[in-house]
Design a protein around this motif. Structure first.
Motif, PDB file in Angstrom:
ATOM      1  N   THR A   1       0.816  -1.220   0.000  1.00 55.45           N
ATOM      2  CA  THR A   1       0.000   0.000   0.000  1.00 55.45           C
ATOM      3  C   THR A   1       0.849   1.270   0.000  1.00 55.45           C
ATOM      4  N   PRO A   2       1.774   1.455   0.953  1.00 52.95           N
ATOM      5  CA  PRO A   2       2.602   2.667   0.895  1.00 52.95           C
ATOM      6  C   PRO A   2       3.503   2.705  -0.327  1.00 52.95           C
ATOM      7  N   LEU A   3       3.924   1.533  -0.821  1.00 48.90           N
ATOM      8  CA  LEU A   3       4.759   1.508  -2.022  1.00 48.90           C
ATOM      9  C   LEU A   3       3.976   2.041  -3.214  1.00 48.90           C
ATOM     10  N   ARG A   4       2.742   1.587  -3.366  1.00 48.64           N
ATOM     11  CA  ARG A   4       1.930   2.036  -4.494  1.00 48.64           C
ATOM     12  C   ARG A   4       1.613   3.528  -4.383  1.00 48.64           C
ATOM     13  N   GLU A   5       1.399   3.998  -3.172  1.00 47.44           N
ATOM     14  CA  GLU A   5       1.160   5.429  -2.984  1.00 47.44           C
ATOM     15  C   GLU A   5       2.409   6.231  -3.339  1.00 47.44           C
ATOM     16  N   ALA A   6       3.577   5.693  -2.977  1.00 49.01           N
ATOM     17  CA  ALA A   6       4.835   6.361  -3.324  1.00 49.01           C
ATOM     18  C   ALA A   6       5.041   6.371  -4.826  1.00 49.01           C
ATOM     19  N   ILE A   7       4.707   5.273  -5.489  1.00 44.96           N
ATOM     20  CA  ILE A   7       4.846   5.207  -6.937  1.00 44.96           C
ATOM     21  C   ILE A   7       3.982   6.259  -7.610  1.00 44.96           C
ATOM     22  N   ARG A   8       2.767   6.462  -7.079  1.00 46.09           N
ATOM     23  CA  ARG A   8       1.892   7.486  -7.658  1.00 46.09           C
ATOM     24  C   ARG A   8       2.516   8.879  -7.516  1.00 46.09           C
ATOM     25  N   LEU A   9       3.183   9.126  -6.403  1.00 48.51           N
ATOM     26  CA  LEU A   9       3.865  10.411  -6.231  1.00 48.51           C
ATOM     27  C   LEU A   9       4.969  10.580  -7.269  1.00 48.51           C
ATOM     28  N   LEU A  10       5.700   9.515  -7.539  1.00 49.68           N
ATOM     29  CA  LEU A  10       6.810   9.587  -8.479  1.00 49.68           C
ATOM     30  C   LEU A  10       6.327   9.646  -9.925  1.00 49.68           C
ATOM     31  N   VAL A  11       5.138   9.127 -10.177  1.00 47.00           N
ATOM     32  CA  VAL A  11       4.536   9.280 -11.501  1.00 47.00           C
ATOM     33  C   VAL A  11       4.311  10.759 -11.779  1.00 47.00           C
ATOM     34  N   ALA A  12       3.822  11.491 -10.762  1.00 45.16           N
ATOM     35  CA  ALA A  12       3.572  12.927 -10.918  1.00 45.16           C
ATOM     36  C   ALA A  12       4.866  13.690 -11.182  1.00 45.16           C
ATOM     37  N   GLU A  13       5.999  13.171 -10.703  1.00 43.61           N
ATOM     38  CA  GLU A  13       7.296  13.819 -10.904  1.00 43.61           C
ATOM     39  C   GLU A  13       7.938  13.445 -12.236  1.00 43.61           C
ATOM     40  N   GLY A  14       7.387  12.439 -12.907  1.00 45.69           N
ATOM     41  CA  GLY A  14       7.961  12.002 -14.169  1.00 45.69           C
ATOM     42  C   GLY A  14       9.040  10.946 -14.037  1.00 45.69           C
TER      43      GLY A  14
END
Length: 227
Positions: free
Chosen positions: A53-66
């Motif tokens: 769960t926290p990993l997927r949330e972190a991945i979504r943050l990094l998607v926004a950063e490119g």
């Protein structure tokens, strides 16, 4: 040049997804994944010591950063750039950093100038230790500080978005000894321009700095990356 990276990067279980994003960002920026490679959630959970769960949330943050791209039905991947993508983005980044440097030379505070000077000394020390990960973190802080010192919020936000796409590639551009030495010297010249309040020279130096990084990165891509 030998660079040793830790095989296990622990993350406290009570941290938020932002902390997980910090650790994953380090792995991505330091070149632990080839362009276009898939992020294996199970392996990352084990390496970072967190649940999905926290990993997927972190991945979504990094998607926004490119730094990460999502492919529906397939998962998360590191970006796969064409040589034109790389060239065009670095060209734009050079313009943005050049303008930031020109403005910062006139607007930087004494405290910020002292911090930039300290960062230069720390980069020199990291270079002498051949500690590339630490050098890059300091380098990134120096460039970020210049974007802040420009005192132009629109420029800063635009720079952050464009620079985020190039994080990992900027790190790799210094893995050649001669290029690393040259980059450190260029930073010393940029600092001197800041101290002299010479905006025109700061702009020229930063634009040249980014062009050299562009050329160094393009040499790492003899063929177009595919996925």
């Amino acid at each position: 040049m030998t660079m040793i990276l830790p095989s296990h990067i622990p993350v406290s279980r009570d941290t938020l997804q932002q902390r997980v994003a910090v650790r994953l960002r380090e792995l991505l920026v330091q070149g632990n994944f080839e362009p276009g490679s898939k992020l294996n959630e199970r392996e990352l959970c084990e390496q970072l010591g967190v649940s999905r769960t926290p990993l997927r949330e972190a991945i979504r943050l990094l998607v926004a950063e490119g730094l990460v791209v999502l492919d529906p039905g397939r998962g998360a991947f590191t970006p796969s750039w064409s040589k034109d993508d790389i060239s065009d983005t670095f060209d734009l980044l050079g313009v943005l950093e050049g303008l930031a440097g020109e403005l910062a030379a006139q607007r930087i505070t004494a405290a910020e100038l002292a911090e930039l000077t300290a960062l230069q000394h720390e980069m020199q020390a990291a270079y002498e230790r051949r500690d590339l990960p630490t050098y890059y973190q300091l380098n990134a802080r120096a460039h970020d500080l210049l974007s802040v010192a420009a005192r132009n919020p629109v420029l800063r936000e635009t720079w952050k978005q464009v620079n985020g796409r190039m994080h990992a590639l900027r790190f790799r551009s210094n893995q050649d000894e001669a290029k690393w030495t040259k980059a450190l010297d260029e930073h010393a010249q940029i600092l001197a321009a800041m101290k002299a309040r010479d905006g025109a020279t700061a702009r020229q130096l930063l634009e040249q700095h980014l062009r050299r990084k562009r050329d160094a990165v393009l040499k790492l891509y003899p063929v177009e990356p595919t996925r």
